[in-house]
Design a protein around this motif. Structure first.
Motif, PDB file in Angstrom:
ATOM      1  N   ARG A   1      18.638 -18.186 -45.289  1.00 29.66           N
ATOM      2  CA  ARG A   1      18.947 -17.664 -43.963  1.00 29.66           C
ATOM      3  C   ARG A   1      17.710 -17.054 -43.319  1.00 29.66           C
ATOM      4  NH1 ARG A   1      19.021 -13.652 -41.325  1.00 29.66           N
ATOM      5  NH2 ARG A   1      18.694 -12.231 -43.049  1.00 29.66           N
ATOM      6  N   ALA A   2      16.986 -16.259 -44.065  1.00 32.31           N
ATOM      7  CA  ALA A   2      15.771 -15.623 -43.542  1.00 32.31           C
ATOM      8  C   ALA A   2      14.702 -16.674 -43.227  1.00 32.31           C
ATOM      9  CB  ALA A   2      15.243 -14.599 -44.542  1.00 32.31           C
ATOM     10  N   ASP A   3      14.554 -17.657 -44.114  1.00 33.65           N
ATOM     11  CA  ASP A   3      13.576 -18.726 -43.872  1.00 33.65           C
ATOM     12  C   ASP A   3      13.933 -19.517 -42.617  1.00 33.65           C
ATOM     13  OD1 ASP A   3      12.095 -18.044 -46.103  1.00 33.65           O
ATOM     14  OD2 ASP A   3      12.741 -19.774 -47.309  1.00 33.65           O
ATOM     15  N   GLN A   4      15.221 -19.746 -42.409  1.00 28.93           N
ATOM     16  CA  GLN A   4      15.634 -20.482 -41.217  1.00 28.93           C
ATOM     17  C   GLN A   4      15.228 -19.732 -39.955  1.00 28.93           C
ATOM     18  OE1 GLN A   4      19.845 -20.821 -40.341  1.00 28.93           O
ATOM     19  NE2 GLN A   4      19.526 -22.822 -39.387  1.00 28.93           N
ATOM     20  N   GLU A   5      15.472 -18.443 -39.935  1.00 29.77           N
ATOM     21  CA  GLU A   5      15.100 -17.636 -38.767  1.00 29.77           C
ATOM     22  C   GLU A   5      13.591 -17.623 -38.554  1.00 29.77           C
ATOM     23  OE1 GLU A   5      16.674 -13.687 -38.871  1.00 29.77           O
ATOM     24  OE2 GLU A   5      18.750 -14.384 -39.052  1.00 29.77           O
ATOM     25  N   ARG A   6      12.849 -17.501 -39.638  1.00 28.98           N
ATOM     26  CA  ARG A   6      11.401 -17.350 -39.538  1.00 28.98           C
ATOM     27  C   ARG A   6      10.673 -18.682 -39.327  1.00 28.98           C
ATOM     28  NH1 ARG A   6       7.417 -14.617 -44.044  1.00 28.98           N
ATOM     29  NH2 ARG A   6       5.524 -14.839 -42.825  1.00 28.98           N
ATOM     30  N   TYR A   7      11.055 -19.710 -40.093  1.00 27.02           N
ATOM     31  CA  TYR A   7      10.261 -20.931 -40.128  1.00 27.02           C
ATOM     32  C   TYR A   7      10.786 -22.083 -39.282  1.00 27.02           C
ATOM     33  CZ  TYR A   7       7.850 -18.655 -43.966  1.00 27.02           C
ATOM     34  OH  TYR A   7       7.137 -17.776 -44.713  1.00 27.02           O
ATOM     35  N   GLU A   8      12.095 -22.126 -39.030  1.00 31.95           N
ATOM     36  CA  GLU A   8      12.599 -23.273 -38.274  1.00 31.95           C
ATOM     37  C   GLU A   8      11.928 -23.422 -36.908  1.00 31.95           C
ATOM     38  OE1 GLU A   8      16.725 -24.386 -36.379  1.00 31.95           O
ATOM     39  OE2 GLU A   8      16.766 -24.678 -38.570  1.00 31.95           O
ATOM     40  N   PRO A   9      11.676 -22.324 -36.170  1.00 32.07           N
ATOM     41  CA  PRO A   9      10.960 -22.513 -34.892  1.00 32.07           C
ATOM     42  C   PRO A   9       9.582 -23.159 -35.076  1.00 32.07           C
ATOM     43  CG  PRO A   9      11.971 -20.339 -34.973  1.00 32.07           C
ATOM     44  CD  PRO A   9      12.114 -20.934 -36.346  1.00 32.07           C
ATOM     45  N   LEU A  10       8.898 -22.822 -36.152  1.00 33.58           N
ATOM     46  CA  LEU A  10       7.588 -23.432 -36.427  1.00 33.58           C
ATOM     47  C   LEU A  10       7.746 -24.903 -36.776  1.00 33.58           C
ATOM     48  CD1 LEU A  10       6.080 -20.575 -38.634  1.00 33.58           C
ATOM     49  CD2 LEU A  10       5.636 -21.017 -36.208  1.00 33.58           C
ATOM     50  N   LEU A  11       8.760 -25.226 -37.565  1.00 32.09           N
ATOM     51  CA  LEU A  11       8.999 -26.621 -37.921  1.00 32.09           C
ATOM     52  C   LEU A  11       9.301 -27.447 -36.678  1.00 32.09           C
ATOM     53  CD1 LEU A  11      11.251 -26.251 -41.112  1.00 32.09           C
ATOM     54  CD2 LEU A  11       8.771 -26.616 -40.996  1.00 32.09           C
ATOM     55  N   ARG A  12      10.101 -26.889 -35.787  1.00 33.62           N
ATOM     56  CA  ARG A  12      10.441 -27.604 -34.550  1.00 33.62           C
ATOM     57  C   ARG A  12       9.187 -27.873 -33.716  1.00 33.62           C
ATOM     58  NH1 ARG A  12      15.807 -27.426 -32.412  1.00 33.62           N
ATOM     59  NH2 ARG A  12      17.301 -26.505 -33.862  1.00 33.62           N
ATOM     60  N   ARG A  13       8.299 -26.896 -33.640  1.00 29.49           N
ATOM     61  CA  ARG A  13       7.077 -27.066 -32.840  1.00 29.49           C
ATOM     62  C   ARG A  13       6.170 -28.144 -33.393  1.00 29.49           C
ATOM     63  NH1 ARG A  13       7.063 -21.327 -31.803  1.00 29.49           N
ATOM     64  NH2 ARG A  13       5.726 -20.960 -33.576  1.00 29.49           N
TER      65      ARG A  13
END
Length: 163
Positions: free
Chosen positions: A118-130
């Motif tokens: 859950r924490a990784d999704q909040e932190r890293y998913e925006p970076l992955l999308r970019r």
């Protein structure tokens, strides 16, 4: 014409293994960094074994496309080595449910692991999308639709280095 190289990424539970299995059935060469021992898991992070993954991606192209599933620290270093970066996403409630019931992979079943995802999704998913060329929400698309979209990249022009 040389075969396409794709990096498939996303949080645990988004469907990377399912996509790999289906693409393998369609003739793709596949590497699952989790299953193939190319990651080092720590309680707070996943370290990719970048030298080994780089070596795989730098091999001469074959007559079949290659997809490497990898999510972890340093993965952006791999982007210049592939033609396309695809990120799979799904909302947290969907991931939580999938992690609790998926067979063959116990990661995410323990409370600490679940919180980490859950924490990784909040932190890293925006970076992955970019960093992605293609973002696919696996809660909105049927598995076959996701696989079809990734499979279509085998014929698509490379976007490597343009991220």
């Amino acid at each position: 014409m040389t075969a396409t190289k794709v990096l498939l990424t996303g949080m645990s539970g988004t469907g990377k293994s399912t996509v790999l299995e289906a693409l393998r059935g369609r003739g793709w060469r596949t590497v699952d960094t989790d299953e193939d021992g190319l990651v080092d898991e720590h309680p707070d992070r996943t370290d990719l074994r970048l030298p080994e993954i780089r070596a795989i991606l730098q091999q001469p192209r074959h007559d079949r496309p290659l997809v490497v599933a990898a999510t972890g620290d340093g993965q952006a270093e791999l982007y210049p080595l592939v033609d396309h970066v695809v990120v799979l996403v799904a909302p947290w409630p969907v991931l939580r449910e999938r992690l609790g019931v998926r067979p063959g992979n116990d990661f995410g079943k323990e409370p600490g692991e679940l919180e980490r995802v859950r924490a990784d999704q909040e932190r890293y998913e925006p970076l992955l999308r970019r960093g992605a060329d293609l973002v696919l929400d696996t809660s909105e698309l049927a598995p076959d639709e996701v696989v079809d979209r990734v499979d279509a990249l085998a014929a698509a022009p490379s976007t490597g280095g343009e991220r």
